[in-house]
Design an enzyme around this catalytic site. Structure first.
Site, PDB file in Angstrom:
ATOM      1  N   LYS B  79      27.620  13.856  36.849  1.00  0.00           N
ATOM      2  CA  LYS B  79      26.422  13.939  36.312  1.00  0.00           C
ATOM      3  C   LYS B  79      26.008  12.660  35.573  1.00  0.00           C
ATOM      4  CE  LYS B  79      23.860  17.387  33.200  1.00  0.00           C
ATOM      5  NZ  LYS B  79      24.254  18.520  32.291  1.00  0.00           N
ATOM      6  N   SER B 160      20.557  22.282  32.980  1.00  0.00           N
ATOM      7  CA  SER B 160      20.240  20.856  33.406  1.00  0.00           C
ATOM      8  C   SER B 160      21.123  20.303  34.268  1.00  0.00           C
ATOM      9  CB  SER B 160      20.414  20.194  31.947  1.00  0.00           C
ATOM     10  OG  SER B 160      21.725  19.808  31.704  1.00  0.00           O
ATOM     11  N   SER B 184      23.852  24.785  30.535  1.00  0.00           N
ATOM     12  CA  SER B 184      23.407  24.021  31.799  1.00  0.00           C
ATOM     13  C   SER B 184      24.528  23.759  32.534  1.00  0.00           C
ATOM     14  CB  SER B 184      23.268  22.489  30.881  1.00  0.00           C
ATOM     15  OG  SER B 184      21.810  22.404  30.181  1.00  0.00           O
TER      16      SER B 184
END
Lengths: 101, 494
Positions: B79, B160, B184
């Site tokens: 990420k 997210s 998320s």
């Protein structure tokens, strides 16, 4: 009480908040933000109805103690690494616009 | 030969250890999938050379007869908010344009030490603020999933960690790092039919992870099944003196401890999660999950978490407040982008840099946070929210008297179309209604696939555990996984 405060957010307040947050915003952007602000504040205002008498605010979700370590240097001597990503590093320092006339 | 990109973390590691295939072959196959999937916009930066170098190191170790670590030869996606040396880390925001960390996040270092390599940096909601990946400054991630109506509407992968979810689901990587501040990891895992676990707050170091809301942010793995999550979480976890909230505890051997026999376990079904007007298909999958856990030997008990409905508004005070403080560091001085209008002074430079660098949702949250922390409003909003947070945590502490785990849906709906909910921030925030309470209480929580809805889209089931009981959460996840028989995968269109 929360409800009254939430309703009182106007463009002047939002402008002040934008200034505190150091975000440049045009008058149009400020105006557009006012209803968004009031929508969110109006929604979170429901927390005012929770009885929190005698309740301490949360400080740590998992019981943990902040550790102390020996007061010795464990890092440093990496000036070039620290400055490597600066948009305007000069002479071993972070460069900023002139602040004293 | 099997398509190597169909393999998960455990199978890749075991195959590399056994010499069935080389780590280089695995990395090469996934690099090719990443390169061929640009239409998903899941990766912001590809780092094929990193994956190959890590693979070659593992192949050399094996040739030398050394023991191979727990993620040997497994290439992963990272990420974008994890700092890795020399590779741009932007948290999907323009304000960090050009920022190439000179240091390595603890979590990524642990993954490299465990034998993993990096395929690239994954797209996400900007500064992890979003539930659909639509706040990224670098474009939406498109879910690999499509509805079965033939309409081909572009769907949200969740957020997210939307790039992580899309990439794992589309077989661009067998596992990816995620972070979970208020859902998320879990919500995007649910939207894309994969598994993901947020561990107890403090298990994974936050050092080198670009901060959103520090009292909530926790890293965790996203992978195709529970075993793979257990392996990757084991690699990511552990004490780090550089994070003051890191837990100084040994890392359990979660993979070795996996067992789907839940005899003696009590699973609570929180009545407050059964919302009025709940999606009937979500409710049906929840009911199936209850049956599966009972079948695995668990006793099912009805429980109450009375402050549940206050969790989301409390979160939307606390998280923006922390964000406004954390994001004050983006000033155009030390890293990232600088905007200096002609003749501007320092204050104007700050304001211009932040105006140009932050996206709309980030600005909105910084400003809400600034407002609730400002003089005269601090007690009414922030202190009140932190008191409510105490009550929410207390609800969980009390419920553990009558059960060991909780079962609930992960999200209130299946994936929605991109653009469908982006006009109304509160409607978007409601995506995390089931995820946020565990975040506020710092508890381990996992999403596993429960089945498909009538549109052919995945629905997730969430297991919440006691502090530090990741094993219990993983085991219940495994029990569901074995019974759900979820084998659906998106048909390749990209």
């Amino acid at each position: 009480m929360l409800a009254d405060q939430a309703m009182s957010v106007d463009s002047k307040t939002v402008k002040k908040i934008a200034s505190l947050a150091r975000i440049a915003m045009s008058d149009d952007e400020i105006e557009a933000m006012v209803p968004e602000f009031n929508g969110i504040l109006g929604w979170v205002e429901q927390l005012g109805e929770v009885d929190v008498t005698g309740v301490e605010p949360m400080t740590a979700v998992i019981p943990n103690v902040l550790r102390l370590r020996d007061d010795v240097v464990t890092d440093g001597d990496i000036r070039d690494k620290v400055l490597a990503n600066a948009p305007a590093a000069e002479h071993g320092f972070f460069g900023v616009p002139k602040v004293i006339e | 030969m099997t398509d190597l990109t169909d393999l998960g973390i455990a199978d890749i590691r075991n195959g590399v250890r056994a010499g069935t295939f080389s780590a280089r072959e695995v990395a090469t196959a996934f690099n090719a999938n990443v390169a061929a999937a640009k239409a998903l916009n899941a990766f912001l930066i590809d780092t094929p050379e990193h994956a190959l170098a890590a693979a070659d190191a593992i192949d050399a170790k094996r040739a030398a007869g050394e023991d191979l670590p727990i993620m040997a030869g497994v290439p992963i996606g990272m990420k974008d908010l994890f700092c890795t040396v020399g590779v741009e880390a932007r948290s999907a925001s323009k304000i960090l344009n050009g920022f190439k960390p000179t240091y390595e996040s603890t979590v990524s270092q642990k993954l490299w030490d465990a034998g993993a390599g990096m395929l690239g940096k994954l797209n996400m909601d900007q500064f992890a603020m979003g539930s659909s990946n639509e706040t990224s400054a670098f474009g939406n991630v498109i879910s690999p999933w499509r509805r079965n109506d033939g309409g081909n509407a572009a769907l949200a992968p969740g957020g997210s960690s939307g790039g992580s979810a899309a990439a794992v689901s589309a077989r661009l990587c067998p596992g990816a790092t995620g972070t979970d501040t208020g859902g998320s990891i879990r919500q995007p895992a649910a939207f894309t039919g994969i598994s993901g676990i947020k561990p107890t707050y403090g298990r994974c170091s936050r050092w080198g992870v670009i901060a959103f809301a520090s009292s909530l942010d926790q890293a965790g793995p996203m992978a195709r099944d529970v075993r793979d999550c257990a392996i990757m979480l084991e690699a990511m976890s552990g004490f780090d003196p550089k994070d003051s909230t890191s837990l100084d505890l040994p890392v359990p051997h979660w993979e070795a401890g996996l067992s789907s026999n839940l005899t003696g376990k009590r699973v609570g079904i929180p009545k407050e999660y059964r919302l009025d007007g709940m999606d009937a298909e979500v409710a049906a999958v929840w009911d199936k999950g209850i049956e599966w856990l009972r079948d695995a030997g668990a006793e099912i008990v009805d429980v109450s978490l009375p402050h549940t409905r206050h969790a989301l508004p409390a979160y939307y005070i606390i998280a923006p407040a922390e964000a406004s403080s954390n994001l004050a560091r983006y000033d155009g001085v030390r890293y990232g982008q600088r905007n200096l209008p002609d003749g501007a002074g320092l204050q104007d430079m700050y304001a211009a840099t932040r105006a140009a660098g932050f996206g709309h949702e980030v600005k909105r949250r910084i400003m809400i946070g600034t407002y609730v922390l400002s003089a005269g409003f601090y007690d009414a909003y922030y202190t009140q929210a932190q008191k409510v947070r105490t009550l929410i945590a207390r609800d969980f502490e009390r419920v553990w008297d009558s059960c060991d785990l909780l079962l609930a849906p992960t999200a209130p709906s299946a994936a929605f179309a991109l653009g469908q909910e982006s006009d109304d921030p509160i409607a978007m925030y409601l995506n995390d209604v089931f995820a946020v309470p565990a975040s506020l209480a710092g508890l381990p929580a996992m999403s596993v696939p429960g089945g498909l809805d009538s549109q052919g889209l995945p629905l997730g089931l969430q297991i919440i555990g006691k502090p530090l009981d990741e094993q219990g959460v993983l085991n219940a996840g495994l029990a569901i996984e074995e019974r759900a028989g979820f084998t659906a995968r998106p048909a390749q269109w990209w």
